[in-house]
Design a protein around this motif. Structure first.
Motif, PDB file in Angstrom:
ATOM      1  N   ASP A   1       0.815  -1.221   0.000  1.00  0.00           N
ATOM      2  CA  ASP A   1       0.000   0.000   0.000  1.00  0.00           C
ATOM      3  C   ASP A   1       0.850   1.274   0.000  1.00  0.00           C
ATOM      4  OD1 ASP A   1      -2.418  -1.285  -0.194  1.00  0.00           O
ATOM      5  OD2 ASP A   1      -2.762  -1.368   1.960  1.00  0.00           O
ATOM      6  N   PRO A   2       1.878   1.373   0.858  1.00  0.00           N
ATOM      7  CA  PRO A   2       2.719   2.582   0.822  1.00  0.00           C
ATOM      8  C   PRO A   2       3.408   2.789  -0.521  1.00  0.00           C
ATOM      9  CG  PRO A   2       3.098   1.363   2.854  1.00  0.00           C
ATOM     10  CD  PRO A   2       2.259   0.488   1.977  1.00  0.00           C
ATOM     11  N   LEU A   3       3.859   1.708  -1.148  1.00  0.00           N
ATOM     12  CA  LEU A   3       4.521   1.844  -2.444  1.00  0.00           C
ATOM     13  C   LEU A   3       3.534   2.231  -3.542  1.00  0.00           C
ATOM     14  CD1 LEU A   3       7.028  -1.167  -2.417  1.00  0.00           C
ATOM     15  CD2 LEU A   3       7.540   1.261  -2.115  1.00  0.00           C
TER      16      LEU A   3
ATOM     17  N   GLN B   1       2.837   5.876  -3.551  1.00  0.00           N
ATOM     18  CA  GLN B   1       3.893   6.715  -4.122  1.00  0.00           C
ATOM     19  C   GLN B   1       3.789   6.827  -5.641  1.00  0.00           C
ATOM     20  OE1 GLN B   1       6.034   8.606  -2.354  1.00  0.00           O
ATOM     21  NE2 GLN B   1       4.934   7.845  -0.563  1.00  0.00           N
ATOM     22  N   LEU B   2       2.993   5.991  -6.283  1.00  0.00           N
ATOM     23  CA  LEU B   2       2.783   6.115  -7.725  1.00  0.00           C
ATOM     24  C   LEU B   2       2.068   7.421  -8.067  1.00  0.00           C
ATOM     25  CD1 LEU B   2       1.673   2.508  -8.797  1.00  0.00           C
ATOM     26  CD2 LEU B   2       3.930   3.538  -9.001  1.00  0.00           C
ATOM     27  N   ARG B   3       1.420   8.007  -7.079  1.00  0.00           N
ATOM     28  CA  ARG B   3       0.710   9.273  -7.285  1.00  0.00           C
ATOM     29  C   ARG B   3       1.622  10.488  -7.092  1.00  0.00           C
ATOM     30  NH1 ARG B   3      -4.597   7.846  -7.415  1.00  0.00           N
ATOM     31  NH2 ARG B   3      -5.094   5.821  -6.510  1.00  0.00           N
ATOM     32  N   ASN B   4       2.835  10.222  -6.670  1.00  0.00           N
ATOM     33  CA  ASN B   4       3.774  11.291  -6.377  1.00  0.00           C
ATOM     34  C   ASN B   4       4.702  11.494  -7.573  1.00  0.00           C
ATOM     35  OD1 ASN B   4       6.023  12.809  -5.386  1.00  0.00           O
ATOM     36  ND2 ASN B   4       5.458  12.231  -3.300  1.00  0.00           N
ATOM     37  N   ASP B   5       4.580  12.644  -8.233  1.00  0.00           N
ATOM     38  CA  ASP B   5       5.364  12.886  -9.445  1.00  0.00           C
ATOM     39  C   ASP B   5       6.860  12.740  -9.213  1.00  0.00           C
ATOM     40  OD1 ASP B   5       3.216  13.282 -11.088  1.00  0.00           O
ATOM     41  OD2 ASP B   5       3.184  15.461 -10.875  1.00  0.00           O
TER      42      ASP B   5
ATOM     43  N   LEU C   1      -0.943  -3.948  -8.980  1.00  0.00           N
ATOM     44  CA  LEU C   1      -0.652  -3.206 -10.207  1.00  0.00           C
ATOM     45  C   LEU C   1      -1.750  -3.413 -11.249  1.00  0.00           C
ATOM     46  CD1 LEU C   1       3.174  -3.890 -10.446  1.00  0.00           C
ATOM     47  CD2 LEU C   1       2.098  -1.646 -10.140  1.00  0.00           C
ATOM     48  N   ILE C   2      -2.262  -4.627 -11.355  1.00  0.00           N
ATOM     49  CA  ILE C   2      -3.351  -4.897 -12.303  1.00  0.00           C
ATOM     50  C   ILE C   2      -4.598  -4.105 -11.906  1.00  0.00           C
ATOM     51  CG2 ILE C   2      -4.947  -6.690 -13.105  1.00  0.00           C
ATOM     52  CD1 ILE C   2      -2.543  -8.626 -13.046  1.00  0.00           C
ATOM     53  N   LYS C   3      -4.863  -4.061 -10.623  1.00  0.00           N
ATOM     54  CA  LYS C   3      -5.994  -3.272 -10.135  1.00  0.00           C
ATOM     55  C   LYS C   3      -5.790  -1.790 -10.444  1.00  0.00           C
ATOM     56  CE  LYS C   3      -8.671  -2.318  -5.931  1.00  0.00           C
ATOM     57  NZ  LYS C   3      -8.773  -2.577  -4.469  1.00  0.00           N
ATOM     58  N   ALA C   4      -4.547  -1.317 -10.367  1.00  0.00           N
ATOM     59  CA  ALA C   4      -4.236   0.095 -10.615  1.00  0.00           C
ATOM     60  C   ALA C   4      -4.458   0.488 -12.066  1.00  0.00           C
ATOM     61  CB  ALA C   4      -2.795   0.388 -10.211  1.00  0.00           C
TER      62      ALA C   4
ATOM     63  N   LYS D   1      -0.566   4.786 -16.000  1.00  0.00           N
ATOM     64  CA  LYS D   1       0.662   4.741 -16.800  1.00  0.00           C
ATOM     65  C   LYS D   1       1.792   4.023 -16.057  1.00  0.00           C
ATOM     66  CE  LYS D   1      -0.201   9.104 -19.206  1.00  0.00           C
ATOM     67  NZ  LYS D   1       0.243  10.509 -19.354  1.00  0.00           N
ATOM     68  N   GLN D   2       1.961   4.369 -14.785  1.00  0.00           N
ATOM     69  CA  GLN D   2       3.038   3.758 -14.003  1.00  0.00           C
ATOM     70  C   GLN D   2       2.795   2.269 -13.803  1.00  0.00           C
ATOM     71  OE1 GLN D   2       5.687   5.636 -13.520  1.00  0.00           O
ATOM     72  NE2 GLN D   2       4.467   7.279 -14.440  1.00  0.00           N
ATOM     73  N   ALA D   3       1.530   1.894 -13.645  1.00  0.00           N
ATOM     74  CA  ALA D   3       1.198   0.477 -13.480  1.00  0.00           C
ATOM     75  C   ALA D   3       1.535  -0.299 -14.749  1.00  0.00           C
ATOM     76  CB  ALA D   3      -0.281   0.330 -13.131  1.00  0.00           C
ATOM     77  N   VAL D   4       1.246   0.296 -15.899  1.00  0.00           N
ATOM     78  CA  VAL D   4       1.581  -0.348 -17.179  1.00  0.00           C
ATOM     79  C   VAL D   4       3.081  -0.549 -17.295  1.00  0.00           C
ATOM     80  CG1 VAL D   4       1.649   0.003 -19.677  1.00  0.00           C
ATOM     81  CG2 VAL D   4      -0.460   0.471 -18.426  1.00  0.00           C
TER      82      VAL D   4
END
Length: 278
Positions: free
Chosen positions: A151-153, A156-160, A181-184, A194-197
């Motif tokens: 969850d914490p990691l 951080q995908l939302r943090n530019d 990541l698939i859920k994201a 984009k980051q999940a891809v």
């Protein structure tokens, strides 16, 4: 007149006889179901255990002190040693070493925290609040296979500023991060998708193929582009067939990239379906 008994009969049993008796008691206990009376540890044995514990404690303290040495090589070796010890008491000093002025010390501190594992998770998550050390805390969390790091990691995908570090950490985790990541991929935030891809393309797991195929229809051209690239990286024939319609994509960059991908695939023999990695 009664003859005196031979000295052997009155002598104290030898060590070998004592061991034999103990073995006999153990065998008898297995047949009768009764547990032999355990012998209390001697004061000498207890003292030896205490001394060993003190020795380890002293060694940890020595290495912690060496982390303050002016020579970065000494600090680096101390951080390596603390990580190899794997003791929970090494977590805090290694977390402090994430602030070291030398990148080589920070690097081995990250590795050391990964070696210690779960006991380091709580403090590392707290360090995510600190901008100065967040990058290194993210990297360390990526080396620990513990449910609490996900969850914490993902957040951080939302943090530019730190999204790339988070992607690297999630890729480092690999399969444990797949479901998140698939859920994201369906997240409302375009950047998260984009980051999940990108992360799924680097993990290269068959479980991501169908979700990535769905992303080829995303409204964002860059997401379509990276999804095609991710499918290329995985190398499954399902991805090869799925990206062909993008030859008519409204975006020229997407069309050009897909043309290159398909041209490259034509030169390669057809591959079997990618198997899930264990």
């Amino acid at each position: 007149m009664e003859q005196p008994r031979p000295k052997e009969e009155c002598a104290t049993p030898t060590v070998a006889e004592t061991v034999t008796d103990e073995f006999t008691d153990q065998v008898a206990a297995e047949f009768t179901g009764e547990h032999p009376v355990s012998v209390e540890p001697t004061a000498e044995l207890t003292e030896q255990v205490v001394l060993e514990e003190e020795k380890v404690k002293d060694e940890i303290e020595i290495q912690i002190d060496l982390l303050k040495d002016p020579d970065w090589v000494v600090r680096r070796e101390a951080a390596i040693t603390l990580g190899e010890m794997g003791d929970e008491r090494c977590v805090e000093p290694l977390c402090r070493a994430l602030r070291d002025g030398d990148w080589q010390v920070r690097e081995v501190a990250i590795e050391g925290l990964g070696q210690i594992g779960s006991p380091a998770v709580e403090l590392l998550i707290k360090l995510l609040r600190d901008w100065d050390v967040r990058k290194y805390a993210i990297a360390a969390l990526g080396k620990i296979r513990d449910e609490r790091v996900l969850d914490p990691l993902m957040l951080q995908l939302r943090n530019d500023e730190f999204k790339d570090d988070a992607v690297n950490a999630l890729v480092e985790l690999g399969e444990p991060a797949l479901s998140r990541l698939i859920k994201a991929l369906k997240d409302k935030d375009e950047n998260v998708r984009k980051q999940a891809v990108l992360a799924l393309g680097r993990i290269k797991h068959a479980e991501a193929i169908n979700p990535l195929i769905d992303m080829l229809a995303d409204s964002d051209w860059f997401t379509r582009l990276t999804s095609a690239a991710a499918l290329e990286a995985i190398g499954d024939d399902r991805g090869r067939d799925a990206i062909k319609p993008l030859m008519k994509d409204p975006d020229m960059v997407v069309r050009m990239r897909v043309e290159r991908i398909l041209a490259k695939w034509k030169k390669q023999p057809a591959t079997e379906t990618v198997k899930s990695k264990t």
